[in-house]
Design an enzyme around this catalytic site. Structure first.
Site, mmCIF file in Angstrom:
data_model
loop_
_atom_site.group_PDB
_atom_site.id
_atom_site.type_symbol
_atom_site.label_atom_id
_atom_site.label_comp_id
_atom_site.label_asym_id
_atom_site.label_seq_id
_atom_site.Cartn_x
_atom_site.Cartn_y
_atom_site.Cartn_z
ATOM 1 N N ARG A 1 0.870 -1.181 0.000
ATOM 2 C CA ARG A 1 0.000 0.000 0.000
ATOM 3 C C ARG A 1 0.902 1.225 0.000
ATOM 4 N NH1 ARG A 1 -2.281 0.806 5.462
ATOM 5 N NH2 ARG A 1 -0.911 2.597 5.446
ATOM 6 N N HIS B 1 -3.714 4.374 4.545
ATOM 7 C CA HIS B 1 -4.864 3.476 4.609
ATOM 8 C C HIS B 1 -6.092 4.169 4.032
ATOM 9 C CE1 HIS B 1 -8.101 1.004 6.132
ATOM 10 N NE2 HIS B 1 -8.526 2.003 6.884
ATOM 11 N N TYR C 1 4.043 5.550 11.595
ATOM 12 C CA TYR C 1 4.311 4.143 11.904
ATOM 13 C C TYR C 1 5.228 3.417 10.921
ATOM 14 C CZ TYR C 1 0.217 3.717 8.787
ATOM 15 O OH TYR C 1 -0.659 3.831 7.746
#
Lengths: 393, 323
Positions: free
Chosen positions: A289, A293, A302
C-alpha cells in the site's frame, strides 16, 4: 527497543529481524522463493513452469490494455485523494500500488463469475465495467454503493473487515447447488477480496472452513499490502499467508501482486480450478500500500519512508511500460494517448463529483424493508412534514 | 384442523414452504440427520436431500454469513441457531450484513432469510440455553422480529416468514415445543400482527412467546376472583402491531406488559413508551411490567424465581388495579 536509525539493513532486501518487527518497522519487500512472477520489476518477461501458460496468450495488445487499465485506475485514485483534500469527498481509500493485483485478478474473471470486494477494490470495479463515478457516492456520503451488484456480478463494498468471505462462500455454495460447477460452458466461480489484516478475523477462518467443507468454487484473493492501517503483517501471522491454505486443505499460491501478468495467470488458473470443482483456492497477492490506509491516515507515524522507496522500484505500472517499450517496441504515442485518456477520465470524475446532489431526507427511509411497517411509515411522514415546515422560512 | 405439537407444526410449516419453493433451504447445526436438537427439522433431510437441508459446520457466523451469500444468489435460507445464547457469534453478520444489504443496495438485493432461534427458559438447562435476546434484534433497523406462542401460529408464521422478502428473526418458545394445539387449514392472520387471545374488561395484559400460555392461565385464575383480564399476544416484536393494544387500553385503562427478557431497554419498554404516547388520557395507572430481572440468566435452580409465573402476572395485575 531499537531506534529507527539502528535497523538499516546492510542488504535492503533482507527479511526483518524480530527487533525490527518489535520496533514497529516492517522493512521487507521480499516475497520469497515461492513468489510467482512473470514480469520482473525491471520489465523483463520471465517464465514460470506452473502458471506461465495461463498468460501465454498475452501479447502486446493485451498488455497495452492492462497498462491502460492500471494508468486509468491510478489516475482516478489520485483524483479521489485530491477531491477529499478539497472537501468534495468525506474520505477516500487509496489503492496506489495495488493496481496490478486488482487489474490482473479483475481481468481474469469472466462476466459469469461473481466478485465480492472489500472497500479498496476500485481497480476490480473498473474491470467489472463499473464506472468510477459510481464509487463516489460512498465516499461523498450520498449512498452506500450505487451499482447493481447482481447485474455487474460485483457485490457492494463491504466495510466490516472479513464479513464478505462468508458471503462469498455462501454465494459460491449456491453456484454449486445450482450445478454451475463442472466442465460445462456455463460454469462459474466466485472471487473474494480481502487484505492481510482481515486474515485475523474469524469470518475469514470460517469462510475457509465452509468453502472447504462444501468444495465451494471460491477464490480467496488476499492482497497482502503489508499494513493493516498501522499494524504490520507480523502482528497478524507467523507464517506467510498463502501457507495457511494448507491447514484448511486447499492450495495457496503467493503471487507478485505488483506483476499484472502473474496476477492474471494465477487468478485465471484459480478460477478455472474452482469452476471445474477443485475449489477453493487461496491467492496471496504480495504487494504494498504505497499511500495511506485512507485519507484520514498518516503513515509517517508508523513506517519509514525508506520502505516506500524500496517498493517504488517495484512499481506495478512502470514495469509494464518498460516491457512494452523494450520487448514490443511500443512508441511514445501510445503512452501519450493513455495519458490524455486518463486526464479526460479524471476531469469527468471530478466534474461528476462536484455536481452530485445531496439526497433528500426521504432517502433515509428508502428500502429499509421490502414492506415498510406502519410504524416506520409514520416516522417518515412525520419527519418529512416537519422538514417541509422549514421550506420558505 | 389438525392437532399437533408446536415442534411438529413448525416442521410441517417448513415442509410446506420447501415444497412450494425449491429455493428454500434449511441450514444449521445438526438439522439434517439428527433433525435438530429439538427435532424441528426431523425428516426434512431425508425427503429434500442434503443440498436443501444442510448439516453445517459448527459456526454461527458461518451459518448467517453464508445464508447472506446464498440469498444474494437467489436462495431463501432458513437458518437454525441451536440455542438463544449461541446466536452471538452470528450477531455481526446479522447486524452488519443481513439487516443492511437491502438498504445498502437500495432494494437491488433483497435478503429473504429467516433465522430461527429457540428462546426462553424453564427447561432446567445450563448457561446460554435459556436466554431471551429478542430486544437486541428488535433494536436493529432492517430486521423483522416475531415470536410464536402456539402450534397454529408456529405453522403459519414460519411459512409467512419464509415468504417475506425481509429478513425475519423467528423466536420459538422452546419450553412449549411439545405442547399440542390445533393448526388451521388456512392462514389465520398476517405475520406482522398482534392478536387479542382473550377478551376482558378490567386490565390488559400484553405478552408473547412462552408467556402467552402463562398469562392465559393467570386470566383464568383471575376470572374466578372476579377480575376480567384481556390478553394480547404481540406475535410481532418488530414492527410492533400496537393497534389492538391501544384499543384495549382505551377500554381498560390499565396495561401490564409481560416478558421473560430483562426489562431494561427492551420490547416491554417500547410497548410501555408507545402506549403512554398514544393512550395517555385513557390510562388509570402507569404501564407496569412483569419481566425477568436485569441479571444474566441464573442457574436453573433459580429460574422459577427469575421467570414471570402466574402469581407474578397476577401481582402485576393487582398493582395496576390498586394504583
Amino acid at each position: 527497543m531499537s531506534r529507527p536509525q539502528s535497523w538499516v539493513p546492510t542488504d535492503p532486501r533482507s527479511a526483518p529481524t524480530r527487533e525490527h518487527v518489535l520496533s514497529g518497522l516492517h522493512g521487507t519487500d521480499e516475497g520469497g522463493a515461492e513468489l510467482v512472477q512473470l514480469l520482473t520489476p525491471e520489465g523483463q518477461r520471465v517464465s514460470d513452469d506452473r502458471f506461465g501458460s495461463w498468460a501465454d496468450d498475452v501479447g502486446a495488445e493485451e498488455l497495452k490494455g492492462y497498462y491502460r487499465d492500471m494508468v486509468l485506475v491510478r489516475r482516478v485514485d489520485r483524483e479521489g485523494n485530491a477531491l477529499q483534500r478539497q472537501g468534495q469527498l468525506g474520505i477516500w481509500v487509496p489503492l496506489l500500488g495495488q493496481e496490478a493485483a486488482q487489474v490482473g485478478a479483475g481481468r481474469a474473471a469472466t462476466p459469469r463469475d461473481m466478485i465480492f470486494p472489500s472497500y479498496r477494490e476500485h481497480g476490480v470495479a473498473w474491470c467489472r465495467g463499473i464506472d468510477p463515478t459510481d464509487l463516489l457516492g460512498i465516499f461523498r456520503g450520498t449512498d452506500h454503493g450505487s451499482w447493481d451488484p447482481i447485474e455487474a456480478r460485483f457485490h457492494l463494498y463491504t466495510i466490516v473487515i472479513g464479513n464478505q468471505c462468508l458471503n462469498a462462500t455462501g454465494y459460491a455454495m449456491g453456484q454449486k447447488f445450482e450445478g454451475k460447477v463442472g466442465d460445462g460452458p456455463d460454469a462459474e466461480a466466485t472471487m473474494c477480496f480481502f487484505g492481510d489484516g482481515a486474515t485475523s478475523q474469524g469470518d475469514v477462518h470460517e469462510g475457509f472452513v465452509w468453502a472447504a467443507a462444501y468444495d465451494a468454487p471460491v477464490v480467496f484473493y488476499c492482497q497482502n499490502n503489508q499494513w493493516a492501517i498501522s499494524v504490520p503483517l507480523e502482528r497478524q501471522t507467523r507464517v506467510p499467508l498463502f501457507q495457511r491454505a494448507r491447514g484448511y486443505g486447499f492450495p495457496g499460491v503467493r503471487v507478485d501482486g505488483n506483476d499484472v501478468l502473474a496476477c492474471l495467470a494465477v487468478t485465471r488458473w484459480a478460477l478455472e480450478e474452482c469452476r471445474t470443482g477443485n475449489g477453493p483456492v487461496l491467492i496471496e497477492a504480495f504487494t504494498y500500500r504505497m499511500d495511506a490506509h485512507t485519507t484520514s491516515d498518516d503513515p509517517s507515524r508508523y513506517r519509514l519512508a525508506d520502505e516506500l522507496e524500496l517498493w517504488k522500484l517495484k512499481d506495478p505500472i512502470e514495469r509494464v511500460r518498460v516491457n512494452l517499450v523494450r520487448e514490443h517496441g511500443v512508441g511514445q504515442d501510445f503512452f501519450d494517448e493513455v495519458q490524455a485518456k486518463s486526464d479526460e477520465l479524471a476531469a469527468r470524475f471530478r466534474a461528476f463529483c462536484v455536481a452530485m446532489p445531496d439526497p433528500g431526507p426521504d432517502r433515509m427511509f428508502s428500502e429499509v424493508y421490502a414492506e415498510l411497517s406502519p410504524q416506520l411509515a409514520a416516522e417518515k411522514s412525520a419527519y418529512l412534514e416537519y422538514h417541509a415546515s422549514f421550506e420558505g422560512a | 384442523m389438525t392437532t399437533m405439537t408446536l415442534a411438529k407444526a413448525l416442521n410441517s410449516g417448513l415442509r410446506a414452504a420447501m415444497e412450494l419453493d425449491p429455493k428454500v433451504l434449511v441450514m444449521g447445526e445438526d438439522v439434517g440427520k439428527l433433525g435438530g436438537v429439538f427435532r424441528v427439522t426431523d425428516g426434512l433431510a431425508k425427503d429434500f436431500g442434503e443440498q436443501r437441508v444442510l448439516d453445517t459446520p459448527l459456526s454461527e457466523s458461518g451459518i448467517i454469513g453464508t445464508a447472506v451469500g446464498l440469498a444474494i444468489r437467489g436462495f431463501r435460507p432458513v437458518c437454525e441457531i441451536q440455542f438463544d445464547g449461541f446466536v452471538f457469534p452470528g450477531f455481526d453478520q446479522i447486524v452488519s450484513q443481513l439487516a443492511k444489504v437491502r438498504f445498502r443496495s437500495q432494494g437491488k438485493v433483497p435478503m429473504p432469510v429467516v433465522v430461527r432461534i429457540p428462546f426462553g427458559g424453564g427447561i432446567g438447562a445450563v448457561e446460554h440455553h435459556s436466554e431471551s435476546p429478542e430486544s437486541l434484534f428488535a433494536h436493529v433497523a432492517g430486521l423483522k422480529v416475531v415470536a410464536c406462542s402456539n402450534p397454529d401460529d408456529a405453522h403459519w408464521m414460519i411459512r409467512q416468514a419464509i415468504a417475506s422478502d425481509d429478513p425475519v428473526i423467528f423466536f420459538e418458545p422452546k419450553r412449549r415445543y411439545w405442547e399440542k394445539g390445533e393448526v388451521s387449514e388456512t392462514e389465520p392472520a398476517p405475520l406482522f400482527s398482534s392478536r387479542v387471545v382473550r377478551s376482558g374488561a378490567d386490565v390488559t395484559v400484553a405478552c408473547y412467546g412462552p408467556l402467552v400460555k402463562t398469562c392465559l392461565e393467570a386470566a383464568a385464575a383471575a376470572e374466578a376472583e372476579g377480575t376480567d383480564i384481556e390478553v394480547i399476544d404481540l406475535r410481532s416484536l418488530s414492527p410492533l402491531d400496537l393497534g389492538p393494544v391501544f384499543g384495549s387500553v382505551r377500554r381498560t385503562g390499565r396495561l401490564v406488559v409481560v416478558s421473560e427478557a430483562p426489562s431494561e431497554a427492551s420490547v416491554t419498554s417500547e410497548v410501555a413508551a408507545r402506549v403512554q404516547e398514544e393512550c395517555f388520557h385513557s390510562l388509570e395507572a402507569p404501564v407496569l411490567r412483569v419481566t425477568g430481572f436485569d441479571t444474566p440468566y441464573p442457574p436453573s435452580k433459580c429460574e422459577d424465581d427469575y421467570l414471570p409465573d402466574l402469581d407474578r402476572v397476577l401481582d402485576g395485575v393487582d398493582r395496576a388495579l390498586g394504583w
